[in-house]
Structures are given as C-alpha cells and as structure tokens.
Motif scaffolding. Structure first.
Motif, PDB file in Angstrom:
ATOM      1  N   GLN A 119     -26.559  26.590 -30.324  1.00  0.00           N
ATOM      2  CA  GLN A 119     -26.101  27.912 -30.760  1.00  0.00           C
ATOM      3  C   GLN A 119     -24.612  28.094 -30.465  1.00  0.00           C
ATOM      4  O   GLN A 119     -23.866  28.657 -31.278  1.00  0.00           O
ATOM      5  N   LEU A 120     -24.172  27.615 -29.296  1.00  0.00           N
ATOM      6  CA  LEU A 120     -22.749  27.688 -28.962  1.00  0.00           C
ATOM      7  C   LEU A 120     -21.919  26.913 -29.978  1.00  0.00           C
ATOM      8  O   LEU A 120     -20.920  27.430 -30.510  1.00  0.00           O
ATOM      9  N   VAL A 121     -22.315  25.680 -30.262  1.00  0.00           N
ATOM     10  CA  VAL A 121     -21.557  24.860 -31.202  1.00  0.00           C
ATOM     11  C   VAL A 121     -21.552  25.493 -32.587  1.00  0.00           C
ATOM     12  O   VAL A 121     -20.509  25.534 -33.263  1.00  0.00           O
ATOM     13  N   ALA A 122     -22.696  26.033 -32.998  1.00  0.00           N
ATOM     14  CA  ALA A 122     -22.766  26.669 -34.322  1.00  0.00           C
ATOM     15  C   ALA A 122     -21.850  27.887 -34.388  1.00  0.00           C
ATOM     16  O   ALA A 122     -21.182  28.130 -35.400  1.00  0.00           O
ATOM     17  N   GLY A 123     -21.806  28.661 -33.311  1.00  0.00           N
ATOM     18  CA  GLY A 123     -20.927  29.828 -33.288  1.00  0.00           C
ATOM     19  C   GLY A 123     -19.460  29.433 -33.370  1.00  0.00           C
ATOM     20  O   GLY A 123     -18.673  30.075 -34.086  1.00  0.00           O
ATOM     21  N   LEU A 124     -19.092  28.388 -32.661  1.00  0.00           N
ATOM     22  CA  LEU A 124     -17.712  27.915 -32.736  1.00  0.00           C
ATOM     23  C   LEU A 124     -17.386  27.381 -34.121  1.00  0.00           C
ATOM     24  O   LEU A 124     -16.285  27.578 -34.633  1.00  0.00           O
ATOM     25  N   ARG A 125     -18.350  26.724 -34.752  1.00  0.00           N
ATOM     26  CA  ARG A 125     -18.126  26.215 -36.101  1.00  0.00           C
ATOM     27  C   ARG A 125     -17.872  27.365 -37.082  1.00  0.00           C
ATOM     28  O   ARG A 125     -16.998  27.263 -37.955  1.00  0.00           O
ATOM     29  N   ARG A 126     -18.615  28.460 -36.922  1.00  0.00           N
ATOM     30  CA  ARG A 126     -18.422  29.611 -37.820  1.00  0.00           C
ATOM     31  C   ARG A 126     -17.035  30.221 -37.663  1.00  0.00           C
ATOM     32  O   ARG A 126     -16.535  30.878 -38.576  1.00  0.00           O
ATOM     33  N   GLY A 127     -16.416  30.025 -36.504  1.00  0.00           N
ATOM     34  CA  GLY A 127     -15.087  30.584 -36.295  1.00  0.00           C
ATOM     35  C   GLY A 127     -14.005  29.926 -37.122  1.00  0.00           C
ATOM     36  O   GLY A 127     -12.920  30.494 -37.286  1.00  0.00           O
ATOM     37  N   ALA A 128     -14.269  28.739 -37.634  1.00  0.00           N
ATOM     38  CA  ALA A 128     -13.315  28.021 -38.501  1.00  0.00           C
ATOM     39  C   ALA A 128     -11.929  27.936 -37.866  1.00  0.00           C
ATOM     40  O   ALA A 128     -10.911  28.198 -38.507  1.00  0.00           O
ATOM     41  N   TYR A 129     -11.887  27.536 -36.618  1.00  0.00           N
ATOM     42  CA  TYR A 129     -10.618  27.464 -35.898  1.00  0.00           C
ATOM     43  C   TYR A 129      -9.846  26.204 -36.285  1.00  0.00           C
ATOM     44  O   TYR A 129     -10.434  25.133 -36.488  1.00  0.00           O
ATOM     45  N   ASP A 130      -8.547  26.334 -36.350  1.00  0.00           N
ATOM     46  CA  ASP A 130      -7.683  25.185 -36.612  1.00  0.00           C
ATOM     47  C   ASP A 130      -7.363  24.413 -35.341  1.00  0.00           C
ATOM     48  O   ASP A 130      -7.077  23.212 -35.391  1.00  0.00           O
ATOM     49  N   LEU A 131      -7.384  25.118 -34.219  1.00  0.00           N
ATOM     50  CA  LEU A 131      -6.924  24.504 -32.985  1.00  0.00           C
ATOM     51  C   LEU A 131      -7.619  25.182 -31.810  1.00  0.00           C
ATOM     52  O   LEU A 131      -7.817  26.400 -31.809  1.00  0.00           O
ATOM     53  N   ALA A 132      -8.000  24.397 -30.818  1.00  0.00           N
ATOM     54  CA  ALA A 132      -8.554  24.926 -29.571  1.00  0.00           C
ATOM     55  C   ALA A 132      -7.615  24.565 -28.435  1.00  0.00           C
ATOM     56  O   ALA A 132      -7.233  23.404 -28.273  1.00  0.00           O
ATOM     57  N   LEU A 133      -7.244  25.568 -27.653  1.00  0.00           N
ATOM     58  CA  LEU A 133      -6.389  25.374 -26.492  1.00  0.00           C
ATOM     59  C   LEU A 133      -7.250  25.632 -25.257  1.00  0.00           C
ATOM     60  O   LEU A 133      -7.701  26.755 -25.025  1.00  0.00           O
ATOM     61  N   VAL A 134      -7.503  24.591 -24.484  1.00  0.00           N
ATOM     62  CA  VAL A 134      -8.403  24.688 -23.329  1.00  0.00           C
ATOM     63  C   VAL A 134      -7.561  24.887 -22.072  1.00  0.00           C
ATOM     64  O   VAL A 134      -6.829  23.988 -21.650  1.00  0.00           O
ATOM     65  N   LEU A 135      -7.664  26.072 -21.479  1.00  0.00           N
ATOM     66  CA  LEU A 135      -6.931  26.394 -20.253  1.00  0.00           C
ATOM     67  C   LEU A 135      -7.858  26.188 -19.066  1.00  0.00           C
ATOM     68  O   LEU A 135      -8.996  26.659 -19.063  1.00  0.00           O
TER      69      LEU A 135
END
Length: 393
Positions: free
Chosen positions: A123-139
């Motif tokens: 569910q987490l991965v599916a939610g992130l996929r729906r966000g259609a993000y170009d870039l993830a910045l992991v702090l």
C-alpha cells in the motif's frame, strides 16, 4: 566482482550530459563530486514534483524547514510533498513550503513495534507511485541510512532518488558523501540541498504561525487570567534518558517564577497528562497546567509569547529556536551539543560532563549523572538569561 550501482530505474527526465553519471559513479567521493559537476547534473526545470522523506520525530521535521525553504525559493514551480511519520507529520502545518503531506509509519523506522505486513508495504509503494514524483530527496540524521526509504521510492517508480550515505547500494541514484557526525541536523539538511546546486540564502530555522493559533493562545491565557509575562515549562521529553528529574524541574520552575514574577504555563502532550497533574501542586498559584490541552500550533504560539522557555532537549527547543525565544535547556548527555542545540535563540544549555556522553540511549542505565542538576543551579542560569534578555527601556 563488486556489485553494480546502477539505478533501479533510470531517470526519464533530462540530465545534463556534462558530465554524464556512469553506473559506477553513482556514489562519488567528495573530490569526485566536484569534478563530476553534480550541481549541474540535475535538470531542475524538468522536475515538477519532489517527495521529501523525513521519517522521524516532530523536532526532526521542524529542522527540515530551511532546506525546504531553499528548495521553494530556487524552484517556485515545484510541488513539494513531505513523507513524514505520524509523530512528525503535525510539523508540516508550521512549514508553509510543504504543498502536501503523506503520513507514513515506516517499517524500517519502527521495526521493534511494527510487525511486518506485506499488504501494508504494498500500500505504501502504491501510494508513492500515485504521487508521480520526479525526484525523492531522503533526509536522514547522522545515524540513519537513506537506503530503505530509497528502495521504497524505487519500487514506486520514482526515477531519481537522492540522499547522503555511508553505504554502497543501488536504491539511491545519487548517493552523496556522508557528512561529519558533529554537524547540526539542520545544517545537514541544508548542505545536502546545496550539494545539489540549490543556493541557500538563509540558514535560519523558521516556522510560520497562522493567525488562528495566535488567537487561540491569547484566548486561553486570558481565560486563565494570564495577562503579564510568563514562562513556558515543558517538563517531559520523548524518552526518559533526555528528561530532567520532573520534581527538580518543578522546583526550579517555581523558583524562577517567584524571583522573576512570572506565571508558569506547563505544556506537553496528552500522554503526559497524568504525570503533569502530579507536578502541578508544586508550582503553587503561579502554575497553569495546559498539558494535553493544546495542539501543536497553539503550543507554538504560547512559546512565541513567552518571556522564557524551560525545556528538555525535545521539539520545544527547536520551536523556541525558530521563534528566537530565550530558552533554558536541561540538555542530557544522550546527544552531542553540536547536533541539536539552539542556533539562534538566546539560551543556556545545562548538563554535567560524563564519560558516557553521547550515549544515544532511550533509557539511562546508570543514575542519570549528566542531568544531576540542583534546582538552584537551574534557577541561577535562568535568572542570568532573563537579565541578559531583558527588554531595554
């Protein structure tokens, strides 16, 4: 043969070919980073949606503010989504650079209490996929790895995944060199975005309070007859190892209030309500127990109006720092001063030097020697700070 470091998927948006990052260069050294010109490698004009990952406590999310502000100042067209833990998510309301919030209780952050549930992870991965993000910045903090969050983002198809790392791995498309552990956590975030070519014009911590928060705090104080100066006392922290003995803390708070003619407004989370009620009688008529009665925004507004903040090393420290309110901090030996201390607000840090510091423990296995502070010592430091910060005629 060493493992390959090629990205899990490749970025579909344009990367400047001067220079081109080869698979074996996805984790360059500090010297190699400059040579590769990574600051020019990301074509920011093609980035529309950024996911900023900061899965930790409230104070940690507050410390992302300057980095988020720098991103928005440099890239006003970008939509910023914050992926935050349930504990840290409320801080987004104080950070106007956040366009969207996704609360997430991540398995890799809470492995001891959160059992493995494949359906939840899908569910987490599916939610992130729906966000259609170009870039993830992991702090991350100095002690954390960005790779579990980057892997979740990779499985969600986010093409560019950036973080600072000690380890090798394929989850990050760009793994920046790990920074010095002594660095302040706010500065750690800022230097990460700077190394990506994002200019930072202002390094100060900042929060913004809505008008409703000011109104709510003012109305609450008026309802309890608080019309003059007051100190905010935050007696508890998220772990016992960072909590100064509440009885001694109460005695110091009362003495400060009596010497400086202040009311004592006691604040904290709902989970500490019962403990706070036991301390309230020690404050006498000057005390006002609001533990568990305010939300984060109203709490921040109460801090903003305080003459002095008396707190442990917890989120109140960072809020007071962002508001430039004088603060007296009983600062346990669990952490290095350089990593979390106030940077802008007038302050005193109180603790005993011990051989075990920094221990980074949640519970002290000894007698809490680092916080073996007499109330008179806290009182003296508080009076000194009050005199130093007294309004001039």
């Amino acid at each position: 043969m060493p493992p390959r470091n090629d990205p899990l998927p490749a970025a579909p948006f344009a990367l400047d070919p001067r220079p081109r990052l080869r698979h074996d260069e996805s984790r360059p050294t500090a010297r190699g980073l400059a040579a590769l010109g990574l600051a020019r490698a990301i074509e920011w004009s093609s980035v529309r949606r950024i996911l900023v990952v900061r899965l930790d406590n409230l104070g940690d999310v507050i410390l992302t503010g300057p980095a988020l502000r720098a991103l928005k100042d440099h890239l006003p067209h970008v939509h910023l989504t914050l992926l935050a833990s349930p504990g840290g998510a409320p801080a987004a309301a104080l950070l106007p650079w956040v366009d969207d919030l996704v609360p997430c209780r991540a398995l890799w952050q809470d492995l001891g209490r959160l059992g493995f549930d494949p359906a939840r992870e899908r569910q987490l991965v599916a939610g992130l996929r729906r966000g259609a993000y170009d870039l993830a910045l992991v702090l991350t903090s100095f002690s954390q790895t960005p790779h579990p969050a980057a892997l979740a983002c990779a499985l969600a198809g986010i093409p560019a995944r950036i973080g600072a790392s000690r380890e090798r791995g394929r989850a990050l498309t760009v793994a920046l060199p790990h920074l010095d552990d002594d660095l302040h956590q706010c500065e750690r975030n800022l230097q990460l975005v700077e190394r990506l070519g994002v200019p930072v014009a202002d390094r100060r911590l900042e929060i913004r309070l809505p008008r409703a928060a000011w109104s709510a705090a003012g109305a609450r104080l008026a309802a309890h007859g608080v019309s003059g100066d007051y100190l905010v006392w935050n007696p508890f922290a998220s772990c016992d190892a960072r909590t100064y003995d509440p009885l001694r803390h109460a005695l110091a708070a009362r003495a400060l209030a009596e010497y400086a003619d202040l009311r004592v407004v006691v604040c904290g989370s709902a989970r500490d309500r019962d403990r706070a009620r036991e301390l309230a009688p020690l404050l006498g008529p000057r005390g006002l127990d609001l533990v568990g009665e305010t939300d984060l925004l109203e709490f921040a507004a109460l801090l903003a109006g305080a003459r002095l903040v008396l707190t442990n090393n917890t989120a109140a420290l960072h809020l007071a720092d962002a508001l430039a309110v004088p603060q007296l901090v009983t600062y346990a030996g669990t952490d290095r001063d350089s990593q979390w201390r106030p940077r802008a607000s007038p302050h005193r840090l109180l603790r005993r030097a011990t051989a075990c510091a920094p221990c980074y423990r949640f519970a002290c296995p000894t007698a809490h020697e680092c916080l073996a502070l007499a109330p008179a010592e806290v009182l003296a430091a508080g009076l000194s700070l009050l005199a130093e910060t007294a309004p001039r005629a």
